[in-house]
Every structure is written in structure tokens, then in C-alpha cells.
Write a protein that holds these residues in place. Structure first.
Motif, short mmCIF file in Angstrom:
data_model
loop_
_atom_site.label_atom_id
_atom_site.label_comp_id
_atom_site.label_asym_id
_atom_site.label_seq_id
_atom_site.Cartn_x
_atom_site.Cartn_y
_atom_site.Cartn_z
N ASP A 37 0.80 -0.83 0.31
CA ASP A 37 -0.18 -0.03 0.59
C ASP A 37 0.86 1.06 0.05
O ASP A 37 1.71 1.34 0.56
CB ASP A 37 -0.53 -0.11 0.88
CG ASP A 37 -1.76 1.53 1.42
OD1 ASP A 37 -2.70 1.12 0.98
OD2 ASP A 37 -0.92 2.42 2.09
N ASP A 38 0.74 2.46 -0.64
CA ASP A 38 1.33 3.03 -1.11
C ASP A 38 0.77 4.45 -0.32
O ASP A 38 0.23 5.67 -0.46
CB ASP A 38 1.12 3.73 -2.36
CG ASP A 38 2.28 4.78 -3.13
OD1 ASP A 38 3.39 5.39 -1.90
OD2 ASP A 38 2.76 5.30 -3.87
N PHE A 60 3.06 -4.71 2.62
CA PHE A 60 3.84 -4.35 2.89
C PHE A 60 3.11 -2.94 3.28
O PHE A 60 1.93 -2.39 2.52
CB PHE A 60 4.82 -3.48 2.37
CG PHE A 60 6.04 -4.19 2.51
CD1 PHE A 60 6.26 -5.64 3.54
CD2 PHE A 60 5.85 -5.57 1.21
CE1 PHE A 60 7.31 -7.04 3.47
CE2 PHE A 60 6.76 -7.13 0.59
CZ PHE A 60 7.20 -7.27 1.22
N ILE A 61 3.21 -1.60 4.13
CA ILE A 61 2.78 -0.33 3.87
C ILE A 61 4.01 0.41 3.88
O ILE A 61 4.66 0.55 4.35
CB ILE A 61 1.71 -0.14 5.00
CG1 ILE A 61 1.19 -1.00 5.36
CG2 ILE A 61 1.54 1.39 4.96
CD1 ILE A 61 -0.60 -0.35 6.36
N ASN A 62 3.95 1.36 3.16
CA ASN A 62 4.91 2.68 2.71
C ASN A 62 4.94 3.82 3.95
O ASN A 62 3.65 3.90 4.06
CB ASN A 62 4.98 2.79 1.35
CG ASN A 62 5.24 2.21 -0.32
OD1 ASN A 62 5.81 1.59 0.34
ND2 ASN A 62 4.58 2.62 -0.67
N GLU A 63 5.54 4.27 4.35
CA GLU A 63 5.22 5.63 4.91
C GLU A 63 5.20 6.82 4.14
O GLU A 63 4.49 7.56 4.80
CB GLU A 63 6.65 5.40 5.78
CG GLU A 63 7.13 4.13 7.20
CD GLU A 63 8.36 4.87 7.85
OE1 GLU A 63 8.42 5.47 7.74
OE2 GLU A 63 8.44 3.27 8.43
N VAL A 64 5.47 6.64 3.31
CA VAL A 64 5.31 8.00 1.68
C VAL A 64 5.03 7.51 0.85
O VAL A 64 5.23 6.92 1.12
CB VAL A 64 6.62 9.20 2.31
CG1 VAL A 64 7.50 9.98 3.23
CG2 VAL A 64 7.88 7.78 1.02
N ASN A 65 4.71 8.04 0.55
CA ASN A 65 3.86 7.82 -0.75
C ASN A 65 5.45 8.06 -1.70
O ASN A 65 5.36 8.85 -1.99
CB ASN A 65 2.55 8.77 -1.09
CG ASN A 65 1.84 8.92 -2.31
OD1 ASN A 65 2.02 8.95 -4.11
ND2 ASN A 65 1.03 7.95 -2.73
N LEU A 66 4.57 6.74 -2.44
CA LEU A 66 5.81 7.01 -4.26
C LEU A 66 5.42 7.24 -5.50
O LEU A 66 6.22 7.81 -6.51
CB LEU A 66 6.57 4.97 -4.32
CG LEU A 66 7.21 4.83 -2.79
CD1 LEU A 66 7.77 3.36 -2.60
CD2 LEU A 66 8.49 6.21 -2.25
N GLY A 67 4.33 6.65 -5.78
CA GLY A 67 4.03 6.83 -6.65
C GLY A 67 3.77 5.37 -7.22
O GLY A 67 4.81 5.26 -6.51
N GLU A 162 10.15 4.53 -14.34
CA GLU A 162 10.70 6.13 -14.51
C GLU A 162 9.94 7.09 -12.64
O GLU A 162 9.17 7.07 -13.20
CB GLU A 162 9.94 7.50 -15.52
CG GLU A 162 10.89 8.32 -15.38
CD GLU A 162 12.69 8.53 -15.18
OE1 GLU A 162 12.18 8.78 -14.51
OE2 GLU A 162 13.26 8.27 -16.14
N GLU A 163 11.30 6.94 -12.14
CA GLU A 163 11.12 6.97 -10.19
C GLU A 163 10.90 8.54 -10.72
O GLU A 163 9.94 9.08 -9.64
CB GLU A 163 12.20 6.79 -9.80
CG GLU A 163 12.50 5.29 -9.85
CD GLU A 163 12.56 4.84 -8.62
OE1 GLU A 163 13.43 5.80 -7.94
OE2 GLU A 163 13.06 3.34 -8.20
N SER A 164 10.83 10.23 -11.50
CA SER A 164 10.59 10.51 -11.80
C SER A 164 8.99 11.28 -11.77
O SER A 164 8.71 12.48 -11.51
CB SER A 164 11.52 11.95 -12.34
OG SER A 164 11.23 11.42 -13.71
N ILE A 165 8.51 10.34 -12.08
CA ILE A 165 7.13 10.29 -12.35
C ILE A 165 6.20 9.66 -10.80
O ILE A 165 6.55 8.74 -10.53
CB ILE A 165 6.63 9.10 -13.57
CG1 ILE A 165 7.26 9.87 -14.71
CG2 ILE A 165 4.96 9.57 -13.84
CD1 ILE A 165 6.41 9.00 -16.14
N THR A 166 5.53 10.69 -10.07
CA THR A 166 5.30 10.34 -8.99
C THR A 166 3.86 10.59 -9.02
O THR A 166 3.10 10.32 -8.49
CB THR A 166 5.87 11.17 -7.74
OG1 THR A 166 5.87 12.40 -8.17
CG2 THR A 166 7.27 11.22 -7.50
#
Length: 287
Positions: A37-38, A60-67, A162-166
């Protein structure tokens, strides 16, 4: 053999995981299912935690939103098998041999990227959801998407999202553009999943605007070209004819009428295309 990656955002993923576990066990394959979960902070994650009680499954759960794209990249880094199956959390296999079809295809061919397809229920939804359903039925069914995709882990790790795309939208377009530029062939087989989560037309329209803002960012960053997008191709054609300002004028003059149609019981996809082009042109004019 197979690592199944499910990016999640404010959705109950347990029914999908249960079905995948059953099919994987029936197929007798070695597998793992990883859901993440994002950072949605959703109460649905209380039920989603039950995924951790299933064999070979993790939530898993992300602490911050990644996209979405970066979230999938993060999941891929956690995997231990050579093949990845990427599934959106709001999809569900159309057939009970969904996993078997993919494993048979992997075993019997040299294909390293396989798309199974997306389909929608034939029954019309309620009026408030008709734009999303109509678009899905007539457009997404024929589109190339990463919401039901098998890919060799080695290929994915070499060419991740592409990780710049959030933000939301068009991360798939950029992902496939990179693969094609690197001469990878994307094969399609008939092994679809249903898209289950129909948003209201109003929500879908707002998400479309966000996606177009993302498309402008991707285009300005030179990550895609007119060969990758019909909207960009149309924009460049209008720009060549010096008609972008006029197009923006027409768009703004007619936006209310177009939106009334798109939110109606008979949304026109032709008007939706014009809407997206007009909005894209207006965004580019501001850049």
C-alpha cells in the motif's frame, strides 16, 4: 518461479490474493505474492494485513507516498524469482486458469514481456460511472497496460518505471516507450483480468486532468515523443499550423457543454478526446 507484485492504494486486496493463492497452488508452481500500500492511510489495510497470514504472501505499507511506478519498482527489489507478474489491486482474473496460462506461455516460448489484457463487465453500471465504463470498454480493452503484465525480472530491473514520475497517469506509456526503444517485443495473449473499481465520471474526469498534467511533465522532460502518444502528435500538428491558441480558445468556450456530456448517461468518447487535447494544449500554453 513467479513473483506477483500488487501495488495497492486504498483498496481491499485480500479477495484477489486469495484467488491467486488458489490458482498458484493448483498450478503447482513456486511463487510469492507481494502487496504494498502506497501510504494511503486507509482503514482497508486492517483487512489487508491478513495477507501476511497466507503462505508465500506479504503485505507492506509505505511510510511515504511513492507513486504507482516507484511503488512497483520497490516491490520488484524485494522479489526472489525470475519472473514478475504485475497486477493492479482492483483487477481480478477472468478465468480460473489465469496463472496456468501465464506459466505455460513462459515455459513454451522465448517471450520475455507478456500482456494478458483488461476487460470490463458487459452490464452497464449506474449513470454516475458510465464515462469510466465506456472508456474502459472501448479504449482500455485495446490498450497496452501494466495492470496485467508478466515480465522477466532481469528485463524489468534493467528498465524499471521512471522514478521521477510520482503523480497519477501515463507512467505505463513512458515504461513501454523505454522498452520499445530498447528493442523489446511486447507480446499479447488472451488472458485478461476484469477491472473492478469503477470510479464516478466526475472522479475519473478529475483524474484525467491530473494525468494530463503528468503527460505534460513527461513530454517536457523529453521522456516520450509524438510516436508514443496521439495527444502529443495532435498537439504538435496544431502547433505546426499555429492553431494551439485557437484550440485553447475553443476548449475554454465549450468546456462546460463538453463536461455536461461526459457526465451524462451517453458520454461521447469523441468529445472526451477533444477535451483531453484541449486541456493538454491549455496546459502547454501555460508552460
Amino acid at each position: 518461479m513467479l513473483s506477483i507484485l500488487i501495488p495497492v492504494y486504498n483498496y481491499t486486496v485480500l479477495p484477489l490474493v486469495n484467488e491467486l493463492v488458489k490458482q498458484c497452488n493448483d498450478s503447482g508452481i513456486t511463487y510469492e505474492i507481494l502487496c504494498q500500500d502506497d501510504a494511503s492511510n486507509s482503514p482497508k489495510n486492517i483487512l489487508n494485513q491478513e495477507v501476511n497470514l497466507l503462505s508465500n504472501c506479504s503485505f507492506f505499507i509505505n511510510e511515504v507516498n511513492l507513486g504507482r511506478g516507484k511503488n512497483i519498482n520497490s516491490l520488484a527489489q524485494k522479489t526472489k524469482y525470475d519472473w514478475l507478474l504485475i497486477l493492479d489491486c482492483d483487477t481480478f482474473p477472468a478465468e480460473d486458469n489465469f496463472i496456468q496460462k501465464y506459466t505455460d506461455t513462459i515455459s513454451d516460448s522465448s517471450k520475455n514481456i507478456i500482456f494478458g489484457g483488461i476487460i470490463y463487465e458487459d452490464k452497464k453500471p449506474q449513470k454516475e460511472q458510465l464515462l469510466r465504463w465506456t472508456y474502459g470498454q472501448k479504449r482500455e480493452t485495446y490498450s497496452l497496460l501494466t495492470s496485467n503484465l508478466v515480465i522477466q525480472k532481469e528485463v524489468f530491473l534493467q528498465h524499471p518505471f521512471e522514478e521521477s514520475i510520482t503523480k497519477y497517469g501515463y507512467e505505463d506509456l513512458c515504461f513501454f516507450s523505454v522498452l520499445k526503444k530498447n528493442n523489446f517485443e511486447i507480446s499479447r495473449i488472451e488472458n485478461p483480468t476484469f477491472h473492478l473499481n469503477l470510479e464516478t465520471s466526475e472522479v475519473f474526469l478529475n483524474k484525467t486532468k491530473i494525468a494530463l498534467e503528468n503527460l505534460v511533465f513527461i513530454y517536457n522532460s523529453k521522456k516520450i515523443s509524438s510516436e508514443d502518444s496521439k495527444i502529443i502528435k495532435a498537439f504538435e500538428f496544431l502547433k505546426k499550423l499555429k492553431l494551439t491558441k485557437f484550440s485553447v480558445f475553443l476548449f475554454k468556450k465549450n468546456i462546460t457543454k463538453i463536461e455536461q456530456n461526459l457526465l451524462s448517461e451517453n458520454p461521447s468518447l469523441f468529445l472526451f478526446d477533444l477535451y483531453k487535447l484541449g486541456y493538454f494544449c491549455s496546459l502547454k500554453k501555460l508552460n
